[in-house]
Design an enzyme around this catalytic site. Sequence first.
Site, PDB file in Angstrom:
ATOM      1  N   ASN A   1     -10.230   0.339   0.934  1.00  0.00           N
ATOM      2  CA  ASN A   1      -8.773   0.380   0.831  1.00  0.00           C
ATOM      3  C   ASN A   1      -8.370   0.040  -0.603  1.00  0.00           C
ATOM      4  OD1 ASN A   1      -6.026  -0.047   0.958  1.00  0.00           O
ATOM      5  ND2 ASN A   1      -6.093  -1.357   2.776  1.00  0.00           N
TER       6      ASN A   1
ATOM      7  N   CYS B   1       0.817  -1.216   0.000  1.00  0.00           N
ATOM      8  CA  CYS B   1       0.000   0.000   0.000  1.00  0.00           C
ATOM      9  C   CYS B   1       0.854   1.271   0.000  1.00  0.00           C
ATOM     10  CB  CYS B   1      -0.928   0.019   1.206  1.00  0.00           C
ATOM     11  SG  CYS B   1      -2.058  -1.362   1.226  1.00  0.00           S
TER      12      CYS B   1
ATOM     13  N   HIS C   1      -2.924   7.051   4.268  1.00  0.00           N
ATOM     14  CA  HIS C   1      -3.402   5.831   3.616  1.00  0.00           C
ATOM     15  C   HIS C   1      -4.740   5.446   4.244  1.00  0.00           C
ATOM     16  CE1 HIS C   1      -3.772   1.917   1.987  1.00  0.00           C
ATOM     17  NE2 HIS C   1      -3.430   1.266   3.082  1.00  0.00           N
TER      18      HIS C   1
HETATM   19  O1  UT7 Z   1      -3.562  -1.410   3.865  1.00  0.00           O
HETATM   20  C1  UT7 Z   1      -2.575  -2.155   4.520  1.00  0.00           C
HETATM   21  C2  UT7 Z   1      -2.739  -2.109   5.973  1.00  0.00           C
HETATM   22  N1  UT7 Z   1      -3.981  -2.664   6.378  1.00  0.00           N
HETATM   23  C3  UT7 Z   1      -4.304  -2.602   7.641  1.00  0.00           C
HETATM   24  O2  UT7 Z   1      -3.532  -2.063   8.406  1.00  0.00           O
HETATM   25  C4  UT7 Z   1      -5.569  -3.234   8.101  1.00  0.00           C
HETATM   26  C5  UT7 Z   1      -5.487  -3.458   9.568  1.00  0.00           C
HETATM   27  N2  UT7 Z   1      -6.553  -4.221  10.172  1.00  0.00           N
HETATM   28  C6  UT7 Z   1      -7.843  -3.812  10.262  1.00  0.00           C
HETATM   29  O3  UT7 Z   1      -8.250  -2.838   9.667  1.00  0.00           O
HETATM   30  C7  UT7 Z   1      -8.755  -4.580  11.195  1.00  0.00           C
HETATM   31  O4  UT7 Z   1      -7.971  -5.474  11.938  1.00  0.00           O
HETATM   32  C8  UT7 Z   1      -9.900  -5.347  10.479  1.00  0.00           C
HETATM   33  C9  UT7 Z   1     -10.928  -4.380   9.931  1.00  0.00           C
HETATM   34  C10 UT7 Z   1      -9.340  -6.187   9.365  1.00  0.00           C
HETATM   35  C11 UT7 Z   1     -10.592  -6.268  11.474  1.00  0.00           C
HETATM   36  O5  UT7 Z   1     -11.093  -5.516  12.579  1.00  0.00           O
HETATM   37  P1  UT7 Z   1     -10.806  -5.978  14.059  1.00  0.00           P
HETATM   38  O6  UT7 Z   1     -11.499  -5.037  14.939  1.00  0.00           O
HETATM   39  O7  UT7 Z   1      -9.302  -6.103  14.194  1.00  0.00           O
HETATM   40  O8  UT7 Z   1     -11.534  -7.374  14.123  1.00  0.00           O
HETATM   41  P2  UT7 Z   1     -10.921  -8.815  14.409  1.00  0.00           P
HETATM   42  O9  UT7 Z   1     -10.089  -9.283  13.254  1.00  0.00           O
HETATM   43  O10 UT7 Z   1     -10.289  -8.818  15.766  1.00  0.00           O
HETATM   44  O11 UT7 Z   1     -12.239  -9.670  14.464  1.00  0.00           O
HETATM   45  C12 UT7 Z   1     -13.224  -9.460  15.478  1.00  0.00           C
HETATM   46  C13 UT7 Z   1     -14.415 -10.357  15.181  1.00  0.00           C
HETATM   47  C14 UT7 Z   1     -14.034 -11.803  14.928  1.00  0.00           C
HETATM   48  O12 UT7 Z   1     -15.028 -12.605  15.496  1.00  0.00           O
HETATM   49  P3  UT7 Z   1     -14.803 -13.314  16.934  1.00  0.00           P
HETATM   50  O13 UT7 Z   1     -13.592 -14.166  16.763  1.00  0.00           O
HETATM   51  O14 UT7 Z   1     -14.598 -12.175  17.901  1.00  0.00           O
HETATM   52  O15 UT7 Z   1     -16.061 -14.059  17.141  1.00  0.00           O
HETATM   53  C15 UT7 Z   1     -14.083 -11.919  13.432  1.00  0.00           C
HETATM   54  O16 UT7 Z   1     -14.379 -13.223  12.993  1.00  0.00           O
HETATM   55  O17 UT7 Z   1     -15.077  -9.902  14.013  1.00  0.00           O
HETATM   56  C16 UT7 Z   1     -15.232 -11.007  13.115  1.00  0.00           C
HETATM   57  N3  UT7 Z   1     -15.207 -10.489  11.739  1.00  0.00           N
HETATM   58  C17 UT7 Z   1     -16.312 -10.079  11.109  1.00  0.00           C
HETATM   59  N4  UT7 Z   1     -17.602 -10.021  11.487  1.00  0.00           N
HETATM   60  C18 UT7 Z   1     -18.484  -9.548  10.607  1.00  0.00           C
HETATM   61  C19 UT7 Z   1     -14.146 -10.322  10.937  1.00  0.00           C
HETATM   62  N5  UT7 Z   1     -14.533  -9.798   9.761  1.00  0.00           N
HETATM   63  C20 UT7 Z   1     -15.876  -9.629   9.860  1.00  0.00           C
HETATM   64  C21 UT7 Z   1     -16.860  -9.142   8.972  1.00  0.00           C
HETATM   65  N6  UT7 Z   1     -18.136  -9.093   9.388  1.00  0.00           N
HETATM   66  N7  UT7 Z   1     -16.551  -8.681   7.727  1.00  0.00           N
END
Ligand code: UT7
Length: 330
Positions: free
Chosen positions: A285, A115, A255
Amino acid sequence: MIKGRIVGTGSTTPKRILTNQDLATIVDTTDEWIMRRTGIKERRISSEGQSENTSDLATKASLRALEMAGISAEDLDLIVIGTVTPDRQFPSVACFVQKALKASKAVAFDVSAGCSGFLYAMSVADNAIATGNCQNALVVGAERLSSVTNWEDRSTCVLLGDGAGAVILTANAVNDGILSTHLQSDGSFWNLLYSTDGTAKIPEILNTIEGKPFYLKMEGNRLFRKAVECLSDIAGKVLEHHNLSSADITLMVPHQANLRIIKAVAERLSIPMDRVYTNIQKYGNTSSATIPIALDEANREGMLKPGDFVLLVTFGAGLTWGASIVKWSF
Ligand code: UT7
């Protein structure tokens, strides 16, 4: 000291809008979850047969930037494009753009820095200008991330979109333009965001998308924390280097990976959100395209005037990250 000065900006995104509600028909997700965790409402997705491949988007954005700059493509000495989703493994997207623009004099090549591709590309062009070897450069960030999206993985497919942004740089000996760009990389964290082998199934609703033989894989939570840390750190370093405080920054153009990341970085830098440009709600993104698209939109919305300090700050796969201070000049 010769510096690169931005004299034109341009951007484009595909016509097709994919909303959070559309995604909820493909994977187990909701509009509420995506908005709350990412700030994304919708994204643009390229369609087959619509001339919306990475090089098509890059060419459209470049034409807009050239038009604003009042520079002919024939006068370009250099075309550098940041991308991780080239039309083909080779030749480069930059060579396709050179052909489309008839920029016969230009040296053209791509930069792969996740990115961070746009800021890396801009730094390469700025350095070429500083050596006196280049008068006019086209710098582009262009992606078609939909082609490497795993449409069965709800943790990544809701984040990504397609688009391109471009700037024209010209050499100038005045003390404005790109004041400096600070770049960093750390390959030891490559496995937080990478392309894997294997073909992801493309759902019916997206049957216009041509899949690539690999897809994007991400460890979102760890990446989130690294993103906030690296973005804040490098932005702090570039400000300190120029003896500037956050109060001197007219606009931060970060970004656009996650609105929560952007807010956390702005807070750490003490830059209020009304001086931070965000358009992640519309495009998601778009990897190396996020900064040049946002910069072009901010510019065309009249948010920038000569003398303003603009802070560009990026983070991506590699890991790679970087920040640049631009003294706006037109
Ligand atoms: O561009 C390059 C750099 N990119 C980044 O830096 C991206 C960085 N990461 C992020 O933006 C975030 O980590 C995400 C948006 C990808 C995820 O958000 P999060 O708050 O970190 O969520 P998580 O991965 O900790 O997941 C929390 C929960 C999980 O469920 P459980 O295990 O708590 O039951 C996931 O399975 O949310 C669940 N989950 C979803 N639920 C509904 C993950 N994706 C989704 C979804 N819809 N699309």
